[in-house]
Design a protein around this motif. Structure first.
Motif, mmCIF file in Angstrom:
data_model
loop_
_atom_site.group_PDB
_atom_site.id
_atom_site.type_symbol
_atom_site.label_atom_id
_atom_site.label_comp_id
_atom_site.label_asym_id
_atom_site.label_seq_id
_atom_site.Cartn_x
_atom_site.Cartn_y
_atom_site.Cartn_z
ATOM 1 N N ILE A 75 0.872 -1.183 0.000
ATOM 2 C CA ILE A 75 0.000 0.000 0.000
ATOM 3 C C ILE A 75 0.906 1.230 0.000
ATOM 4 C CG2 ILE A 75 -1.748 1.320 1.251
ATOM 5 C CD1 ILE A 75 -2.758 -1.301 2.414
ATOM 6 N N VAL A 76 0.704 2.137 -0.989
ATOM 7 C CA VAL A 76 1.474 3.384 -1.077
ATOM 8 C C VAL A 76 0.530 4.563 -0.897
ATOM 9 C CG1 VAL A 76 3.266 2.403 -2.541
ATOM 10 C CG2 VAL A 76 1.261 3.456 -3.591
ATOM 11 N N ARG A 77 1.094 5.664 -0.387
ATOM 12 C CA ARG A 77 0.309 6.885 -0.210
ATOM 13 C C ARG A 77 0.846 7.950 -1.175
ATOM 14 N NH1 ARG A 77 -0.514 8.769 5.710
ATOM 15 N NH2 ARG A 77 -2.060 7.103 5.530
ATOM 16 N N ILE A 78 -0.095 8.542 -1.980
ATOM 17 C CA ILE A 78 0.251 9.629 -2.910
ATOM 18 C C ILE A 78 -0.292 10.917 -2.318
ATOM 19 C CG2 ILE A 78 -0.037 10.525 -5.246
ATOM 20 C CD1 ILE A 78 -0.338 7.656 -6.219
ATOM 21 N N GLU A 79 0.622 11.904 -2.091
ATOM 22 C CA GLU A 79 0.245 13.192 -1.516
ATOM 23 C C GLU A 79 0.648 14.322 -2.479
ATOM 24 O OE1 GLU A 79 0.772 13.113 3.123
ATOM 25 O OE2 GLU A 79 2.509 12.110 2.198
ATOM 26 N N VAL A 80 -0.232 15.308 -2.635
ATOM 27 C CA VAL A 80 0.043 16.483 -3.475
ATOM 28 C C VAL A 80 0.051 17.701 -2.561
ATOM 29 C CG1 VAL A 80 -0.659 17.844 -5.473
ATOM 30 C CG2 VAL A 80 -1.098 15.367 -5.419
ATOM 31 N N PHE A 81 1.188 18.394 -2.516
ATOM 32 C CA PHE A 81 1.334 19.540 -1.631
ATOM 33 C C PHE A 81 0.296 20.601 -1.934
ATOM 34 C CE2 PHE A 81 3.323 23.650 -0.541
ATOM 35 C CZ PHE A 81 3.447 23.469 0.832
ATOM 36 N N ALA A 82 -0.334 21.105 -0.871
ATOM 37 C CA ALA A 82 -1.359 22.165 -0.932
ATOM 38 C C ALA A 82 -2.694 21.662 -1.445
ATOM 39 C CB ALA A 82 -0.893 23.363 -1.768
ATOM 40 N N PRO A 121 -4.774 18.747 -0.080
ATOM 41 C CA PRO A 121 -4.994 17.584 0.810
ATOM 42 C C PRO A 121 -6.104 16.658 0.323
ATOM 43 C CG PRO A 121 -5.808 19.616 1.823
ATOM 44 C CD PRO A 121 -5.021 20.040 0.608
ATOM 45 N N GLU A 122 -7.040 17.208 -0.435
ATOM 46 C CA GLU A 122 -8.136 16.355 -0.920
ATOM 47 C C GLU A 122 -7.655 15.325 -1.938
ATOM 48 O OE1 GLU A 122 -7.902 19.948 -3.593
ATOM 49 O OE2 GLU A 122 -7.790 19.527 -1.434
ATOM 50 N N VAL A 178 4.537 16.271 -5.812
ATOM 51 C CA VAL A 178 3.999 14.939 -5.471
ATOM 52 C C VAL A 178 5.007 14.171 -4.609
ATOM 53 C CG1 VAL A 178 3.150 12.750 -6.362
ATOM 54 C CG2 VAL A 178 2.656 14.884 -7.597
ATOM 55 N N THR A 179 4.499 13.563 -3.524
ATOM 56 C CA THR A 179 5.311 12.686 -2.664
ATOM 57 C C THR A 179 4.638 11.310 -2.579
ATOM 58 O OG1 THR A 179 6.003 14.560 -1.334
ATOM 59 C CG2 THR A 179 6.315 12.367 -0.367
#
Length: 937
Positions: free
Chosen positions: A27-34, A36-37, A85-86
């Motif tokens: 399971i990976v988590r994709i986060e986009v700065f600014a 959160p949705e 993207v992180t």
């Protein structure tokens, strides 16, 4: 080298964390700065893809996190400008390895590097095994298409280089140490057993592990060491005392500590622990020593009549005073000593006393009837003392004496008399318009006269009553007396127990009910007197009436309810009511217990079983109903379940009947081997008793090609498992069959029957001795025969005498052989009742009833030695009465027949017990012994 190995492990760890590639299940988590949705956790599916809203499916399996960041940034840039993207790893899919052999488990090794020693430590710490039980030199790892052996023993001796890494998907087979390499300790030690070999193990050390040699039993100077087919005699005493050096042992060594050649003597009779007692080589065998070993005599010497000593030279009686005098009597080995108690003085008392049972009298005590009653706590009520009857049973006849006459006419009792105290209550039924009516009880001292009854009832006048009608039980004619004759004392009558006395009024209209209904019913002057109306006034349910009779002066006339009849004022109606039937139903029914049939119910056997929930006959049940036994009015009736369930069957039960439903035992076989779970398989009677049926009930845990079927008759056969599965072949079975399913039949020996751990034992192509084979199975159980062990090789069989370990150690056993230890039932008898140690006794062709009793420690003090029963062939066989009382009196035995296998000897404690009473007791005891033997088997 050791430093290089540690650096390699550290390098691998860094590499895994820095360049971890994704796998299915991660399971990976994709986060986009600014934004959160747009944060989302994504599972790598079975196809290697993740799904992200607005982007779609992305192939990620085999990629690093930085690879996914780059691809995700490119695709998200189409949705928002210049995204940051992180991508991070939230959880990883498990990395399984599989453990087989000493334990079967699947474990997750995680993402960190893991070595073989770490795996063993992890699995072993859960209690599955300890390191001493593993064959460290032969651990096998299966990896993809190859396999290799790992010798890990060097690692545990300090060589870290011997450890190896394990990887996802590895199958690791961890073998247990072969019991063949164990060191076995047998014979006269406290805990004979097999011990895992440890380098440096010594003879004294392994003897200590076995609890040490049994004091005064084991022969320390003649210990046998078996090694590679040779036997060496060792002086263990010299080792333990430091005279000789200890001996280092090798894998597979076997130590046998024999018993010292003991001298012994028998003692029976009035001692605490009758039996056989052994004497050491330098210990004198004397009378006082023997009785001391037996716990001493059970009471003061005044209770002993004599001491009989039987030796090879002569038989001689001694006074009990020899035990208190200074001089002792020297005995031979094998001497027989009988401490004869003076004849017991006891009486059995039953009935209406406060303490029923056996009453013993001291030697100086008078055996009078009055003393017996006092020792029994006295009569249980004043009525018994005044009007009771005492019956004395002696020599097949009953004698009677009234309890009230004991003080004037006491009588002497004899040993083993049976005394029964009884009391019959005297009563009369009174019917009429009286203040006191119903059941009137007479005290024992009261005259059983009509005049006495008048005084007890009281308030009888000529103005109210005209006459008295006396109805004596069992007589058709009644007696009518004028009331003034009775009151004036001109006439009187003797009363019988249970008589009915009706007081008839001068005026009024009335009916008298007697019998099961005792009532006085009145009618108005304008009211018609009919039978039904009278019964209605008595609140009697007509369905409960069995019979009605009109009682006249000279007869009893039956009358019917239909049509209703007109009665005369003053009529006496005798009522007999129907009564419920109570039946006990026990055994193999769903709800055993007491069944009550109301008066309007059909009391059939079929209905009784239905009230108990029915028979247990469902196909899923292993133990089902078999036979139905009915005891009714002193007779025994036997029916099958099918008979009772048939529509035409109508067997009516009576009040007090007893019903017992037996159970049909299921078929059973024993399944062994490393390819199956070792267990006992039970089959219901509606299942075919075939090999294919049994195989359908078990789960094979390893591949197997052949099935070895071994019948209790010692016949055996091999059959292809595949042939059974495709229905090309099948075998009929019999109860007790052994079914052996091994992965490699050609490399096993089989030790079956009455051993502690029956089954197959892997020996590869080695040859071992029969003694070693028995040791592998834990040794012969208490129910095993030492005289007739059977070694089967192919179509040939050989009988071995296992009583001699030297002989056992000289016989070779190889793979494929079967060693069968039969039960001792073939050469035993049952000795039950009043002996010191009841149970199974081994016999030979010369054994007698007395020999068997002696092996059980002799008679108890309660034994009736003059009435010992020998049942030939079992409890239902021909009974033979044996008078062995001579042994208690130092005389010859009147009847001491030889015994045969399966015979039952029963020693009663009650001279009045008959054979019918003994059989159920004997069958229960044998059933308990058989159940225990079955569980052991």
């Amino acid at each position: 080298m050791r430093k290089g190995f540690l650096l390699l492990i550290l390098f691998l760890s860094c590499l895994i964390f820095a360049e971890y590639t994704l796998r299915t299940g991660d399971i990976v988590r994709i986060e986009v700065f600014a934004y959160p949705e747009m944060t989302k956790d994504c599972l790598v599916d079975s196809d290697g893809y993740i799904s992200y809203a607005g982007v779609g499916r992305i192939k990620v399996e085999g990629m690093t996190l930085s690879d996914i960041e780059k691809i995700a940034s490119e695709k998200i840039a189409k949705l928002i400008p210049n995204p940051s993207v992180t991508v991070s790893l939230i959880s990883y899919a498990p990395r399984y390895i599989y453990i087989q052999g000493i334990t079967n488990r699947r474990i997750d090794i995680g993402i960190n590097p893991v070595t073989l020693s770490q795996v063993i430590s992890t699995v072993g710490s859960n209690g599955n095994f300890n390191i001493d039980s593993i064959d460290l030199e032969n651990i096998r790892i299966f990896r993809r298409e190859e396999s290799f052996i790992v010798n890990l023993s060097a690692f545990y001796e300090g060589s870290i280089e011997a450890d190896v890494p394990v990887f996802e998907g590895d199958i690791i087979y961890i073998p247990s140490k072969s019991p063949i390499s164990n060191v076995k300790v047998l014979g006269a030690v406290k805990n004979p057993s097999s011990f895992s070999y440890i380098k440096g193990m010594t003879l004294a050390g392994v003897i200590s592990l076995a609890g040490g040699v049994i004091t005064n039993v084991g022969d320390l100077r003649n210990v046998y060491l078996s090694r590679n087919g040779t036997v060496q005699k060792i002086d263990l005493e010299a080792i333990l005392t430091g005279k000789n050096n200890d001996l280092e042992l090798k894998p597979g060594d076997q130590i046998y500590v024999p018993k010292i050649d003991l001298r012994y003597a028998y003692v029976t009779g009035f001692v605490a622990k009758p039996g056989i007692y052994e004497f050491m080589e330098d210990e004198p065998i004397t009378l006082k020593r023997l009785i001391a070993k037996a716990g001493g005599v059970q009471a003061e010497l005044k209770y002993i009549e004599k001491i009989t000593v039987t030796q090879s030279t002569a038989k001689k009686d001694y006074s009990p005073s020899v035990l208190s005098e200074g001089e002792d009597i020297l005995l031979e080995s094998g001497a027989y000593v009988d401490v004869v108690k003076k004849q017991e003085r006891f009486v059995y008392v039953l009935g209406l006393v406060k303490n029923q049972g056996r009453i013993d009298f001291q030697p100086e005590e008078s055996m009078k009837l009055s003393v017996l009653i006092a020792k029994a706590g006295g009569f249980d009520s004043p009525q018994v003392e005044k009007g009771g009857t005492i019956k004395i049973y002696r020599d097949g006849s009953w004698y009677e004496i009234q309890a009230s006459t004991i003080k004037e006419k006491d009588i002497d009792l004899e040993p083993a008399d049976l005394v029964r105290v009884e009391y019959q209550e005297f009563y009369v039924y009174v019917v009429g318009n009286l203040a006191t009516s119903g059941k009137i009880i007479f005290e024992p001292e009261e005259p059983k006269k009509l005049s006495t009854l008048i005084n007890k009832v009281g308030q009888i006048s000529e103005q109210t009553f005209e006459s008295i009608q006396l109805i004596q039980p069992g007589q058709t004619q009644t007696t009518v007396l004028k009331i003034h004759d009775v009151l004036d004392g001109l006439k009187d009558e003797d009363l019988q127990n249970g008589a009915t006395v009706v007081f008839k009024l001068r005026e009024g209209r009335y009916v008298y009910f007697i019998g099961d209904l005792s009532q006085f019913i009145t009618f108005n002057f304008d009211e018609k007197i009919t039978l039904k109306r009278a019964l209605s006034k008595a609140n009697l349910n007509l369905d409960l009436v069995e019979q009605l009779c009109r009682v006249s002066r000279n007869s009893e006339e039956p009358i019917q309810l239909e049509p209703d009849i007109v009665l005369e004022s003053g009529d006496i109606i005798k009522v007999t009511l129907k009564k419920p039937a109570r039946v006990s139903v026990l055994g193999r029914v769903k709800v055993p217990g007491q069944v009550v049939f109301e008066v309007n119910e059909r009391s059939t056997l079929r209905n009784a079983i239905a009230k108990c929930g029915g028979f247990i006959t469902e196909p899923t049940e292993i133990f089902v109903s078999d036979k139905v036994i009915v005891y009714s009015e002193g007779k025994r009736h036997l029916f099958s379940v099918d008979q009772v369930e048939s529509e035409e069957f109508n067997f009516f039960l009576k009040d007090g009947d007893f019903v017992y439903v037996t159970e049909k035992s299921p078929h059973y076989v024993f399944v062994f081997g490393d390819a199956v779970k070792n267990e006992k398989i039970l089959l219901s009677h509606n299942e075919e008793f075939k090999l294919s049926t049994v195989l359908g009930k078990i789960t094979l845990v390893n591949d197997a090609r052949q099935v070895h079927v071994i019948y209790p008759t010692n016949e055996s056969t091999l059959v292809s498992l595949k042939d059974i599965q495709i229905k090309k072949a099948d075998l009929d079975l019999i109860d007790g069959t052994f079914i052996v399913i091994e992965k490699d039949l050609e490399s096993y020996i089989y030790v079956l029957g009455m051993v502690k751990n029956p089954g197959g034992y892997y020996i590869s192509d080695r040859q071992i001795t029969a003694l070693e084979a028995l040791s592998l199975s834990g040794g012969i159980s208490d129910w095993g025969s030492y005289n007739q062990i059977i070694l089967k090789r192919g179509n040939e069989s050989k009988t071995i005498n296992a009583a001699d370990p030297i002989v056992l150690n000289s016989i070779s056993v190889k793979a494929g052989d079967i060693l069968y230890v039969p039960p001792i039932e073939s050469n035993v008898v049952y000795v039950l009742g009043q002996v010191s140690k009841p149970g199974l006794v081994r016999i030979d062709q010369y054994s007698t009833v007395m020999d068997a009793i002696m092996k059980c420690g002799g008679f108890t003090t309660r034994a009736i030695a003059s009435r010992v029963y020998l049942f030939k062939g079992g409890p239902t066989g021909e009974p033979v009465l044996c008078d062995l009382s001579g042994t208690l009196k130092g005389k010859s035995v009147a009847s001491n027949p030889n015994v045969s296998p399966g015979d039952v000897i029963f020693v009663p404690d009650n001279p009045l017990m008959n054979i019918v009473d003994m059989i159920p007791i004997i069958q229960d005891l044998i059933s308990i012994i058989s159940d225990v033997q079955g569980m052991v088997q």
